[in-house]
Scaffold this motif. Structure first.
Motif, PDB file in Angstrom:
ATOM      1  N   LEU A  26     -68.313  -0.468  71.952  1.00  0.00           N
ATOM      2  CA  LEU A  26     -68.956  -1.252  72.999  1.00  0.00           C
ATOM      3  C   LEU A  26     -70.390  -1.544  72.604  1.00  0.00           C
ATOM      4  N   LEU A  27     -70.841  -2.749  72.917  1.00  0.00           N
ATOM      5  CA  LEU A  27     -72.226  -3.140  72.703  1.00  0.00           C
ATOM      6  C   LEU A  27     -72.923  -3.232  74.062  1.00  0.00           C
ATOM      7  N   GLY A  67     -66.725  -5.357  74.176  1.00  0.00           N
ATOM      8  CA  GLY A  67     -65.996  -4.542  73.216  1.00  0.00           C
ATOM      9  C   GLY A  67     -65.449  -5.265  72.008  1.00  0.00           C
ATOM     10  N   LEU A  68     -65.170  -4.470  70.975  1.00  0.00           N
ATOM     11  CA  LEU A  68     -64.584  -4.989  69.732  1.00  0.00           C
ATOM     12  C   LEU A  68     -63.756  -3.890  69.084  1.00  0.00           C
ATOM     13  N   PHE A 106     -52.210  -5.658  76.943  1.00  0.00           N
ATOM     14  CA  PHE A 106     -51.599  -6.823  76.305  1.00  0.00           C
ATOM     15  C   PHE A 106     -50.604  -7.456  77.273  1.00  0.00           C
ATOM     16  N   VAL A 107     -50.438  -8.754  77.158  1.00  0.00           N
ATOM     17  CA  VAL A 107     -49.600  -9.500  78.094  1.00  0.00           C
ATOM     18  C   VAL A 107     -48.151  -9.013  78.089  1.00  0.00           C
ATOM     19  N   LEU A 121     -61.544  -6.735  72.502  1.00  0.00           N
ATOM     20  CA  LEU A 121     -60.642  -5.938  73.326  1.00  0.00           C
ATOM     21  C   LEU A 121     -59.725  -6.883  74.112  1.00  0.00           C
ATOM     22  N   TRP A 122     -58.645  -6.301  74.655  1.00  0.00           N
ATOM     23  CA  TRP A 122     -57.699  -7.130  75.410  1.00  0.00           C
ATOM     24  C   TRP A 122     -58.423  -7.884  76.528  1.00  0.00           C
ATOM     25  N   LYS A 123     -58.138  -9.160  76.647  1.00  0.00           N
ATOM     26  CA  LYS A 123     -58.646  -9.919  77.780  1.00  0.00           C
ATOM     27  C   LYS A 123     -57.834  -9.529  79.014  1.00  0.00           C
ATOM     28  N   PRO A 124     -58.495  -9.054  80.084  1.00  0.00           N
ATOM     29  CA  PRO A 124     -57.745  -8.615  81.267  1.00  0.00           C
ATOM     30  C   PRO A 124     -56.773  -9.682  81.756  1.00  0.00           C
ATOM     31  N   LEU A 125     -55.630  -9.215  82.204  1.00  0.00           N
ATOM     32  CA  LEU A 125     -54.572 -10.149  82.586  1.00  0.00           C
ATOM     33  C   LEU A 125     -54.950 -10.960  83.824  1.00  0.00           C
ATOM     34  N   HIS A 126     -55.764 -10.381  84.708  1.00  0.00           N
ATOM     35  CA  HIS A 126     -56.128 -11.156  85.904  1.00  0.00           C
ATOM     36  C   HIS A 126     -57.075 -12.308  85.558  1.00  0.00           C
TER      37      HIS A 126
END
Length: 379
Positions: free
Chosen positions: A299-300, A354-355, A88-89, A326-331
């Motif tokens: 995960l699918l 993911g979910l 998370f950010v 799932l969290w969107k990667p910060l990069h």
């Protein structure tokens, strides 16, 4: 049936009992509604007793705790701080508060946390560029312990202090030891969706008495000892209120019960969804670890199913069931588009596939069957 025909199933709503009222009523009867008071002191003791940390400072949020923790580690303008991208950010924002730069590191596929191999790559590359990382932020995603043995060995090898972001991981353990106590500083969050909530709040834990004193000082506007209001350095209004700490005290009485229930919910999903092709409840605990299973995640596999996480999320919405990517990667966030990144394909793939499923500890078997039935309808 229409979504409005069902009561809303939330992802991870607060789960309060009557224990909290005992502390709240006492605070009101005694007129302890100001920022400090017996509940605040008691809540800090409760956290210390549960985690084994020597000192605890209760604060207004986990983000505030990370901010103060970085200050204690000496992070300032121009510094770099190693940080996982898959989080998370709020993990990374306090780095920028201090004028420092996050250096993002990819995940590994077992626990989804910081990858030790990519971490070594990041450290060595930063050193070659003449930048010694000032600190390392370790996150335990969704309550799953990171590969601490390897990560801490690297931190010790390169003499980099560790701030342990256990915001999602109260009740989780690594080799029998509570998470949050492996770094120089540890952080927990008690936001409304966490396994323990104080409505909003967090704590900083440390075994360093002087750091705890400093954190309390900074969290109360850095007021100097004087009969008048005198300030020699920048402070913050970060202290948790005595009333919210009372909620936390009541919640702490039930923490092991809450962990047990979340783990049972995870086990239910794993069993009931085992026959769904292309779907896997993950990640799996490594030997010697205990995750609090704050959120159950899946995960699918696009090679086995044509259903995407977004299609599944929208289908669950038609049944008035909240789920979340799932969290969107910060990069990959616009905010950090120009930030250094080591690796990136693992966490990007996890985000794409993911979910998170409803995981609140008040869920009943009827609620769980409703979720798994909805998944079976589309997958």
């Amino acid at each position: 049936m229409r979504s409005q025909d069902y009561d809303r199933l939330y992802l991870s709503p607060p789960h309060l009992g009557r224990h909290e009222l005992n502390y709240l009523h006492k605070a009101i009867e005694d007129n302890w509604v100001a920022p400090i008071g017996p509940n605040l002191d008691g809540f800090e003791r409760d956290i210390c007793e549960y985690t084994g940390a020597h000192h605890c400072v209760a604060l207004s949020s986990g983000t505030a705790a990370i901010h103060l923790g970085l200050i204690l580690l000496g992070v300032g303008p121009g510094d770099t701080v190693l940080c996982p991208s898959f989080t998370f950010v709020a993990t990374a924002n306090p780095i920028t508060y201090l004028g420092a730069t996050p250096v993002f590191v990819d995940s590994e596929t077992d626990t989804w946390n910081l990858c030790p191999e990519r971490l070594r790559e990041a450290i060595e590359d930063q050193l070659q560029q003449g930048r010694r990382p000032k600190a390392l932020l370790v996150v335990h995603l969704y309550g799953m312990p990171a590969k601490l043995r390897e990560i801490l060995a690297l931190a010790a090898e390169y003499n980099i202090p560790v701030l342990e972001d256990a915001a999602e991981a109260l009740g989780s353990r690594h080799e029998g030891v509570p998470l949050g106590t492996f770094g120089a500083v540890g952080v927990f969050s008690f936001n409304g969706n966490k396994i323990l909530t104080t409505s909003g709040g967090g704590v900083l834990v440390t075994n360093n008495a002087e750091w705890a004193r400093k954190a309390r000082h900074l969290a109360t506007q850095a007021r100097d000892v004087a009969s008048h209001y005198q300030h020699s350095e920048t402070g913050y209004n970060y202290r948790l209120s005595n009333l919210l700490a009372g909620i936390g005290r009541g919640q702490m009485e039930l923490i092991e019960e809450r962990v047990k229930k979340r783990r049972e919910i995870h086990a239910w999903y794993r069993e009931q969804l085992a026959d769904v092709g292309g779907l896997r409840v993950a990640p799996v605990e490594l030997a010697g670890n205990r995750s609090n299973r704050w959120l159950t995640t899946l995960l699918l596999d696009p090679t086995e199913t044509s259903i995407t996480p977004e299609q599944l999320r929208l289908h669950l919405e038609t049944r008035n069931i909240e789920s979340r990517p799932l969290w969107k990667p910060l990069h990959l966030q616009p905010l950090f588009a120009a930030t250094p990144m080591y690796g990136g394909t693992v966490c990007a793939d996890l985000f794409a596939r993911g979910l998170c499923l409803p995981s609140g500890s008040a869920m009943t078997e009827v609620d769980l069957r409703r979720v798994t039935s909805a998944v079976h309808e589309i997958c």
